[in-house]
Design a protein around this motif. Structure first.
Motif, mmCIF file in Angstrom:
data_model
loop_
_atom_site.group_PDB
_atom_site.id
_atom_site.type_symbol
_atom_site.label_atom_id
_atom_site.label_comp_id
_atom_site.label_asym_id
_atom_site.label_seq_id
_atom_site.Cartn_x
_atom_site.Cartn_y
_atom_site.Cartn_z
ATOM 1 N N LEU A 1 8.209 2.817 4.653
ATOM 2 C CA LEU A 1 9.498 2.226 4.346
ATOM 3 C C LEU A 1 10.450 3.268 3.751
ATOM 4 O O LEU A 1 11.598 3.393 4.182
ATOM 5 C CB LEU A 1 9.319 1.056 3.377
ATOM 6 C CG LEU A 1 10.589 0.317 2.972
ATOM 7 C CD1 LEU A 1 11.319 -0.242 4.195
ATOM 8 C CD2 LEU A 1 10.246 -0.799 1.993
ATOM 9 N N ALA A 2 9.991 4.016 2.770
ATOM 10 C CA ALA A 2 10.849 5.015 2.125
ATOM 11 C C ALA A 2 11.338 6.053 3.130
ATOM 12 O O ALA A 2 12.518 6.417 3.132
ATOM 13 C CB ALA A 2 10.104 5.697 0.982
ATOM 14 N N LEU A 3 10.448 6.515 3.981
ATOM 15 C CA LEU A 3 10.834 7.542 4.951
ATOM 16 C C LEU A 3 11.688 6.997 6.093
ATOM 17 O O LEU A 3 12.252 7.776 6.862
ATOM 18 C CB LEU A 3 9.588 8.251 5.492
ATOM 19 C CG LEU A 3 8.844 9.103 4.456
ATOM 20 C CD1 LEU A 3 7.533 9.622 5.034
ATOM 21 C CD2 LEU A 3 9.708 10.244 3.938
ATOM 22 N N SER A 4 11.829 5.685 6.180
ATOM 23 C CA SER A 4 12.694 5.098 7.213
ATOM 24 C C SER A 4 14.174 5.192 6.828
ATOM 25 O O SER A 4 15.042 5.046 7.677
ATOM 26 C CB SER A 4 12.318 3.637 7.473
ATOM 27 O OG SER A 4 12.737 2.797 6.405
ATOM 28 N N PHE A 5 14.463 5.465 5.555
ATOM 29 C CA PHE A 5 15.848 5.600 5.111
ATOM 30 C C PHE A 5 16.370 6.978 5.524
ATOM 31 O O PHE A 5 15.645 7.972 5.432
ATOM 32 C CB PHE A 5 15.968 5.430 3.600
ATOM 33 C CG PHE A 5 15.502 4.093 3.081
ATOM 34 C CD1 PHE A 5 15.790 2.916 3.755
ATOM 35 C CD2 PHE A 5 14.773 4.010 1.910
ATOM 36 C CE1 PHE A 5 15.375 1.689 3.270
ATOM 37 C CE2 PHE A 5 14.351 2.787 1.409
ATOM 38 C CZ PHE A 5 14.652 1.627 2.098
ATOM 39 N N VAL B 1 7.938 3.731 -9.170
ATOM 40 C CA VAL B 1 9.047 3.736 -10.113
ATOM 41 C C VAL B 1 10.314 3.874 -9.282
ATOM 42 O O VAL B 1 10.410 4.763 -8.428
ATOM 43 C CB VAL B 1 8.941 4.880 -11.148
ATOM 44 C CG1 VAL B 1 10.182 4.923 -12.022
ATOM 45 C CG2 VAL B 1 7.693 4.710 -11.999
ATOM 46 N N LEU B 2 11.249 2.960 -9.497
ATOM 47 C CA LEU B 2 12.484 2.915 -8.718
ATOM 48 C C LEU B 2 13.686 3.081 -9.632
ATOM 49 O O LEU B 2 13.657 2.664 -10.788
ATOM 50 C CB LEU B 2 12.600 1.574 -7.987
ATOM 51 C CG LEU B 2 11.426 1.142 -7.123
ATOM 52 C CD1 LEU B 2 11.711 -0.209 -6.490
ATOM 53 C CD2 LEU B 2 11.117 2.179 -6.069
ATOM 54 N N LYS B 3 14.764 3.638 -9.084
ATOM 55 C CA LYS B 3 16.023 3.815 -9.824
ATOM 56 C C LYS B 3 16.941 2.655 -9.471
ATOM 57 O O LYS B 3 17.550 2.618 -8.408
ATOM 58 C CB LYS B 3 16.667 5.150 -9.443
ATOM 59 C CG LYS B 3 18.045 5.361 -10.035
ATOM 60 C CD LYS B 3 17.988 5.480 -11.536
ATOM 61 C CE LYS B 3 19.325 5.989 -12.061
ATOM 62 N NZ LYS B 3 19.797 5.267 -13.200
ATOM 63 N N THR C 1 0.844 -1.195 0.000
ATOM 64 C CA THR C 1 0.000 0.000 0.000
ATOM 65 C C THR C 1 0.881 1.246 0.000
ATOM 66 O O THR C 1 2.070 1.182 0.322
ATOM 67 C CB THR C 1 -0.908 0.050 1.242
ATOM 68 O OG1 THR C 1 -0.075 0.225 2.399
ATOM 69 C CG2 THR C 1 -1.746 -1.221 1.381
ATOM 70 N N ILE C 2 0.286 2.372 -0.325
ATOM 71 C CA ILE C 2 1.044 3.621 -0.277
ATOM 72 C C ILE C 2 1.508 3.904 1.147
ATOM 73 O O ILE C 2 2.598 4.432 1.353
ATOM 74 C CB ILE C 2 0.264 4.820 -0.855
ATOM 75 C CG1 ILE C 2 1.108 6.112 -0.825
ATOM 76 C CG2 ILE C 2 -1.042 5.035 -0.120
ATOM 77 C CD1 ILE C 2 2.454 6.057 -1.515
ATOM 78 N N GLU C 3 0.729 3.498 2.127
ATOM 79 C CA GLU C 3 1.151 3.703 3.515
ATOM 80 C C GLU C 3 2.401 2.878 3.826
ATOM 81 O O GLU C 3 3.324 3.360 4.473
ATOM 82 C CB GLU C 3 0.020 3.358 4.490
ATOM 83 C CG GLU C 3 -1.169 4.300 4.436
ATOM 84 C CD GLU C 3 -2.142 4.011 3.290
ATOM 85 O OE1 GLU C 3 -2.096 2.905 2.687
ATOM 86 O OE2 GLU C 3 -2.936 4.901 2.969
ATOM 87 N N ASP C 4 2.423 1.621 3.342
ATOM 88 C CA ASP C 4 3.610 0.776 3.517
ATOM 89 C C ASP C 4 4.811 1.383 2.788
ATOM 90 O O ASP C 4 5.916 1.447 3.333
ATOM 91 C CB ASP C 4 3.375 -0.629 2.946
ATOM 92 C CG ASP C 4 2.252 -1.388 3.624
ATOM 93 O OD1 ASP C 4 1.991 -1.136 4.821
ATOM 94 O OD2 ASP C 4 1.630 -2.238 2.952
ATOM 95 N N GLU D 1 10.632 -4.241 -0.642
ATOM 96 C CA GLU D 1 11.579 -3.666 0.317
ATOM 97 C C GLU D 1 13.015 -3.791 -0.201
ATOM 98 O O GLU D 1 13.785 -2.831 -0.138
ATOM 99 C CB GLU D 1 11.445 -4.364 1.668
ATOM 100 C CG GLU D 1 12.362 -3.814 2.725
ATOM 101 C CD GLU D 1 12.196 -4.514 4.073
ATOM 102 O OE1 GLU D 1 13.087 -4.333 4.912
ATOM 103 O OE2 GLU D 1 11.192 -5.224 4.286
ATOM 104 N N ASP D 2 13.364 -4.949 -0.734
ATOM 105 C CA ASP D 2 14.709 -5.156 -1.276
ATOM 106 C C ASP D 2 14.977 -4.206 -2.450
ATOM 107 O O ASP D 2 16.042 -3.595 -2.536
ATOM 108 C CB ASP D 2 14.904 -6.600 -1.737
ATOM 109 C CG ASP D 2 14.924 -7.594 -0.587
ATOM 110 O OD1 ASP D 2 15.078 -7.176 0.586
ATOM 111 O OD2 ASP D 2 14.768 -8.803 -0.851
#
Length: 106
Positions: A10-14, A46-48, A3-6, A91-92
């Motif tokens: 996760l993204a903001l934990s970096f 979309v990921l780099k 989900t967008i919440e997940d 996540e990976d």
């Protein structure tokens, strides 16, 4: 499914990650560089990724991971179907994307 919440959590934990608008999408950045975007309309991320990681993820799950079909895709930008991706796999991939834009320590 992610989900967008997940995704956001996760993204903001970096370290040093910010969430900012990017045209009609939400972007996640580190040091002003985008490492991921969220397309709410299509429920895609979309990921780099680097060339090797992109080929591995796309080969293992071609209906879930696939390069953007233009020059950006050739530079590693990879679409992820959030409705189909397993959370651990996402996540990976997100971790690798973050690492690809984080400055290397000398």
């Amino acid at each position: 499914m992610v989900t967008i919440e997940d995704f956001r959590k996760l993204a903001l934990s970096f370290p040093n990650t910010t969430e900012e608008a990017h045209f009609e999408k939400t972007s996640f950045r580190v040091n002003k560089k985008i490492f991921a975007t969220f397309d709410e309309k299509n429920n895609h991320a979309v990921l780099k990724l680097n060339e090797i990681d992109q080929s591995v993820f796309c080969a293992s799950s071609e209906k879930i991971f696939y390069p953007i079909p233009n020059k950006w895709g050739k530079q590693g930008w990879t679409i992820v179907d959030l409705a189909r991706v397993r959370p651990k796999m996402f996540e990976d991939a997100l971790q690798l994307s973050y690492q690809n834009v984080t400055p290397r320590k000398k």
